[in-house]
Design a protein around this motif. Structure first.
Motif, PDB file in Angstrom:
ATOM      1  N   GLU A 110       8.273   2.988   6.049  1.00 36.53           N
ATOM      2  CA  GLU A 110       8.190   2.644   7.467  1.00 36.53           C
ATOM      3  C   GLU A 110       7.412   3.735   8.185  1.00 36.53           C
ATOM      4  O   GLU A 110       7.749   4.914   8.087  1.00 36.53           O
ATOM      5  N   PRO A 112       6.439   5.411  11.618  1.00 35.51           N
ATOM      6  CA  PRO A 112       6.987   5.471  12.979  1.00 35.51           C
ATOM      7  C   PRO A 112       5.983   5.075  14.067  1.00 35.51           C
ATOM      8  O   PRO A 112       4.766   5.063  13.854  1.00 35.51           O
ATOM      9  N   LYS A 113       6.514   4.790  15.235  1.00 29.88           N
ATOM     10  CA  LYS A 113       5.719   4.274  16.354  1.00 29.88           C
ATOM     11  C   LYS A 113       4.577   5.198  16.760  1.00 29.88           C
ATOM     12  O   LYS A 113       3.533   4.743  17.198  1.00 29.88           O
ATOM     13  N   ARG A 133       5.858  -1.058   6.712  1.00 29.85           N
ATOM     14  CA  ARG A 133       6.273  -1.510   8.040  1.00 29.85           C
ATOM     15  C   ARG A 133       5.709  -0.555   9.085  1.00 29.85           C
ATOM     16  O   ARG A 133       6.102   0.610   9.139  1.00 29.85           O
ATOM     17  N   LEU A 135       5.366   0.441  12.891  1.00 33.66           N
ATOM     18  CA  LEU A 135       6.118   0.200  14.119  1.00 33.66           C
ATOM     19  C   LEU A 135       5.286   0.343  15.389  1.00 33.66           C
ATOM     20  O   LEU A 135       5.674  -0.169  16.448  1.00 33.66           O
ATOM     21  N   ASP A 137       2.531  -0.085  18.312  1.00 35.32           N
ATOM     22  CA  ASP A 137       1.755  -1.181  18.897  1.00 35.32           C
ATOM     23  C   ASP A 137       0.251  -0.936  18.794  1.00 35.32           C
ATOM     24  O   ASP A 137      -0.536  -1.880  18.767  1.00 35.32           O
ATOM     25  N   PRO A 158       3.809  -5.110  14.413  1.00 32.16           N
ATOM     26  CA  PRO A 158       4.618  -5.724  15.479  1.00 32.16           C
ATOM     27  C   PRO A 158       4.108  -7.100  15.906  1.00 32.16           C
ATOM     28  O   PRO A 158       2.908  -7.385  15.849  1.00 32.16           O
ATOM     29  N   ILE A 180       7.895  -7.670  11.810  1.00 31.58           N
ATOM     30  CA  ILE A 180       8.424  -6.633  10.917  1.00 31.58           C
ATOM     31  C   ILE A 180       9.810  -7.045  10.418  1.00 31.58           C
ATOM     32  O   ILE A 180      10.732  -7.220  11.220  1.00 31.58           O
TER      33      ILE A 180
END
Length: 199
Positions: A110, A112-113, A133, A135, A137, A158, A180
């Motif tokens: 994953e 992170p944003k 994944r 995260l 945008d 997303p 996701i």
């Protein structure tokens, strides 16, 4: 922990630092600790040096979720061929080149944003990495050969952002999936009383 502190300590098979006050780990600190299977780190790690865990070929998991570092350094886990699980800190903005190169057992990760850049060959050779994944945008800036292309690879982004990602990551457009999925948590219990601690 200083540079090369445990470099080539080939008899070291496990290390628990989870209850220490360690905040920094230097370059090559655990490089080529070829017998180590487990390293438990404390929360609050602020920086890791390049090649910190490189060629720890039996290391199976690394949890950095409690760290506050912003950079995953060059070749941090390169050649960790048994590494199947890695948790990144939410604070990460930069994943440097070859950070996870040839982590051939890694199945999912994953991002992170806040990740804004992912370097050259960061996940090259991750031939079993089927679920990424993402995260954020906004698509991160990618280097050359960032991800290993293979059948089964899915890059989840997303909802509503697939078009942006396919434009920015055109090389991987065929692998991008909108939405996701949830993470399936696997808990292993070896004695009574451990289950609650694992959840």
């Amino acid at each position: 922990i200083g540079q090369k502190a445990f470099y080539q300590c080939t008899s070291l098979d496990a290390l628990d630092l989870s209850h220490t006050q360690v905040t920094t780990i230097g370059q090559w600190a655990f490089r080529e600790c070829s017998a180590i299977t487990s390293i438990l780190l404390p929360d609050g790690i602020t920086s890791l040096g390049a090649n910190a865990f490189r060629n720890c070929s039996l290391l199976t998991a690394l949890d950095l979720s409690g760290a506050t570092m912003t950079e995953i350094p060059n070749s941090m886990c390169e050649g960790c061929t048994a590494l199947s699980s890695i948790l990144l800190p939410a604070t990460v903005t930069d994943i440097r080149e070859k950070a996870f190169k040839d982590c051939s057992a890694l199945k999912q990760i994953e991002l992170p944003k806040g990740v804004a850049t992912i370097g050259d060959n960061a996940f090259a050779g991750c031939s079993k990495l089927n679920a990424i994944r993402v995260l954020g945008d906004k698509p991160a800036t990618l280097g050359t050969g960032t991800f290993h292309k293979h059948d089964g690879l899915k890059i989840y982004v997303p909802a509503g952002k697939a078009a942006d990602y396919k434009a920015a990551w055109s090389e991987y457009a065929d692998y991008i999936v909108e939405g996701i999925p949830n993470i399936k948590k696997v808990v292993t219990v070896s004695k009574v009383g451990e289950l609650a601690d694992s959840l």
